[in-house]
Design a protein around this motif. Structure first.
Motif, short mmCIF file in Angstrom:
data_model
loop_
_atom_site.label_atom_id
_atom_site.label_comp_id
_atom_site.label_asym_id
_atom_site.label_seq_id
_atom_site.Cartn_x
_atom_site.Cartn_y
_atom_site.Cartn_z
N UNK A 283 0.78 -1.15 0.02
CA UNK A 283 0.38 0.05 -0.04
C UNK A 283 0.52 1.55 0.01
N UNK A 284 1.75 1.74 0.63
CA UNK A 284 3.35 2.12 0.98
C UNK A 284 3.80 2.93 -0.60
N UNK A 285 3.39 1.56 -1.56
CA UNK A 285 4.90 1.79 -2.20
C UNK A 285 3.32 2.18 -3.43
N UNK A 286 2.31 2.33 -3.38
CA UNK A 286 1.39 2.00 -4.59
C UNK A 286 0.94 3.88 -4.24
N UNK A 287 1.41 4.08 -2.62
CA UNK A 287 1.26 5.74 -1.98
C UNK A 287 2.03 6.48 -3.52
N UNK A 288 3.54 5.93 -2.70
CA UNK A 288 4.93 6.51 -3.70
C UNK A 288 4.33 6.94 -5.49
N UNK A 289 4.00 5.89 -5.83
CA UNK A 289 3.94 5.82 -7.61
C UNK A 289 2.71 6.38 -7.66
N UNK A 290 1.62 6.29 -7.55
CA UNK A 290 0.35 7.53 -7.11
C UNK A 290 0.77 8.86 -6.97
N UNK A 291 1.82 9.31 -6.76
CA UNK A 291 1.98 10.48 -5.95
C UNK A 291 3.26 11.08 -7.15
N UNK A 292 3.61 9.42 -7.56
CA UNK A 292 5.19 10.28 -8.42
C UNK A 292 4.24 10.33 -9.90
N UNK A 293 3.22 10.04 -10.41
CA UNK A 293 2.58 10.54 -11.33
C UNK A 293 2.03 11.99 -11.50
N UNK A 294 1.92 12.48 -10.28
CA UNK A 294 0.58 13.95 -9.95
C UNK A 294 1.77 14.34 -10.38
N UNK A 295 3.52 14.29 -10.17
CA UNK A 295 4.35 15.27 -10.59
C UNK A 295 5.01 15.36 -11.53
N UNK A 296 5.16 14.27 -11.96
CA UNK A 296 5.46 14.33 -13.57
C UNK A 296 4.32 15.27 -14.33
#
Length: 407
Positions: A283-296
């Motif tokens: 779940x923590x990895x999923x949070x990081x992954x989706x947040x990354x999409x917002x940044x880019x």
């Protein structure tokens, strides 16, 4: 003379290498799609969702090669606007396409922000609205910080999220109880009504591939763009397709389709019978992954606004760079506020659908522009080149997928 000269205005830094640019593309592509929309794709295509991802990859491939040629012809920010301007010789049409690209980035980031808040809500008992605001503000600050810093952080996060998807594939095939479909049920019959569902789901799956085109909008910050950009685009598309198809099949075989179709955290369902430490870790990895999409997506949209403003197509205030970070701070602030408003007030399915429709429309314009440029230029030149049939097929496949939304 030198003592009286005016100080040079800050410019964008050419610091992005092939590994960073490829990870940048993978970060927005992988994080923005499969972590968030596998459930809604399954809701439309059922056990054949993996076919939707494969069809979407085929549609994307033709236009990806068109972008590779155009990006090496015109290695500038606001790439699509520059391509259309060169092809159609119409500044107004170029401005429209540029604004559509910005809109697609902001709407896409909004959809991913909602997905990030969904995963984050499984770890922190805080309202979704508060989580969305926190995600957007933190990514806005990082985007302002600097292109090398923000893309380096995004690259690191991308490696983490790719490892997360590989973990899903490994667990789904090797450790998870087979609560989903059988391998035989994954193969769609050649004819039947299920193809309408597959076609409709392909539009959502297409959203998962949105990202390769973002690479051209940081072209002014890429070292040796004529060599780096085409290779990065191709590597991004190949890696994303392999990951998406494998993850889709692993999830479909592990989780019942009716459960997947209604989940806000679809990939976590693969670990339903796993130890709690595994569930929380993923779940923590999923949070990081989706947040990354917002940044880019935030980086991309702000660079398009900057590039258009720098060429006089938008108010010059959007071209202001921070003397400290050399990033377009006004454009970044505008994009962050817009993302926050969209994420707070619109559902994720609508945001994803609109993003796909906007991007497909842009793809049509970009492919037509390449055809017109190639017809007027027979000199060759020092740039990546594709046969004329590639942009033609890019137009046809984009129109077909866009038309499926009205069936």
């Amino acid at each position: 003379m030198s003592g009286n000269s005016a100080p040079e205005a800050p410019t964008l830094r050419r610091t992005l290498t092939l590994p960073l640019l490829t990870l940048y593309g993978l970060g927005v592509t992988v994080g923005a799609g499969i972590y968030v929309l596998i459930g809604t794709t399954v809701a439309q295509a059922g056990a054949y969702a993996w076919v939707s991802f494969l069809l979407a990859a085929i549609v994307v491939a033709f236009t990806a090669f068109s972008y590779a040629e155009l990006a090496t012809r015109f290695p500038v920010s606001a790439g699509e606007a520059a391509y259309v301007d060169a092809g159609f010789n119409s500044p107004n049409l170029a401005r429209l396409v540029g604004l559509l690209v910005v809109a697609s980035g902001m709407v896409s980031a909004s959809a991913v922000s909602v997905g990030a808040a969904g995963y984050l809500g499984g770890l922190i008992p805080v309202s979704q609205s508060v989580l969305i605001i926190a995600v957007v503000i933190s990514m806005g600050v990082l985007a302002w910080w600097g292109i090398t810093q923000s893309v380096s952080v995004a690259a690191l996060i991308t490696l983490i999220e790719i490892c997360g998807l590989i973990f899903v594939i490994s667990w789904g095939f090797g450790m998870s109880e087979n609560g989903g479909v059988t391998p035989a049920e994954l193969i769609p019959p050649l004819t039947g009504p299920h193809w309408s569902g597959i076609a409709a789901a392909s539009l959502l799956a297409f959203f998962a591939f949105i990202g390769f085109e973002d690479m051209v909008n940081v072209a002014e910050e890429v070292a040796d763009p004529r060599r780096t950009i085409p290779t990065a685009i191709i590597l991004t598309l190949i890696a994303a397709t392999i990951l998406y198809v494998a993850v889709s099949i692993a999830v479909l075989m592990s989780v019942p389709t009716d459960t997947l179709a209604v989940s806000a955290e679809p990939l976590t369902l693969v670990f339903a019978n796993a130890p709690s430490s595994v569930q929380v870790g993923f779940a923590a990895i999923a949070v990081v992954a989706t947040v990354n999409g917002v940044l880019i997506q935030m980086i991309m949209a702000s660079r398009v606004l900057y590039g258009m403003a720098d060429r006089g197509q938008l108010p010059t205030v959007l071209a202001r760079l921070s003397p400290r970070t050399q990033t377009p701070w006004v454009a970044t602030l505008f994009v962050a506020v817009a993302i926050m408003v969209l994420a707070l007030f619109l559902p994720i399915e609508s945001l994803a659908g609109w993003t796909s429709q906007i991007v497909l429309g842009v793809f049509v314009f970009v492919n037509i522009a390449l055809i017109m440029i190639k017809r007027g230029d027979s000199s060759g030149g020092d740039h990546f080149s594709v046969p004329m049939v590639v942009p033609v097929l890019g137009i046809v496949t984009s129109f077909v997928l866009l038309g499926s939304t009205f069936l």
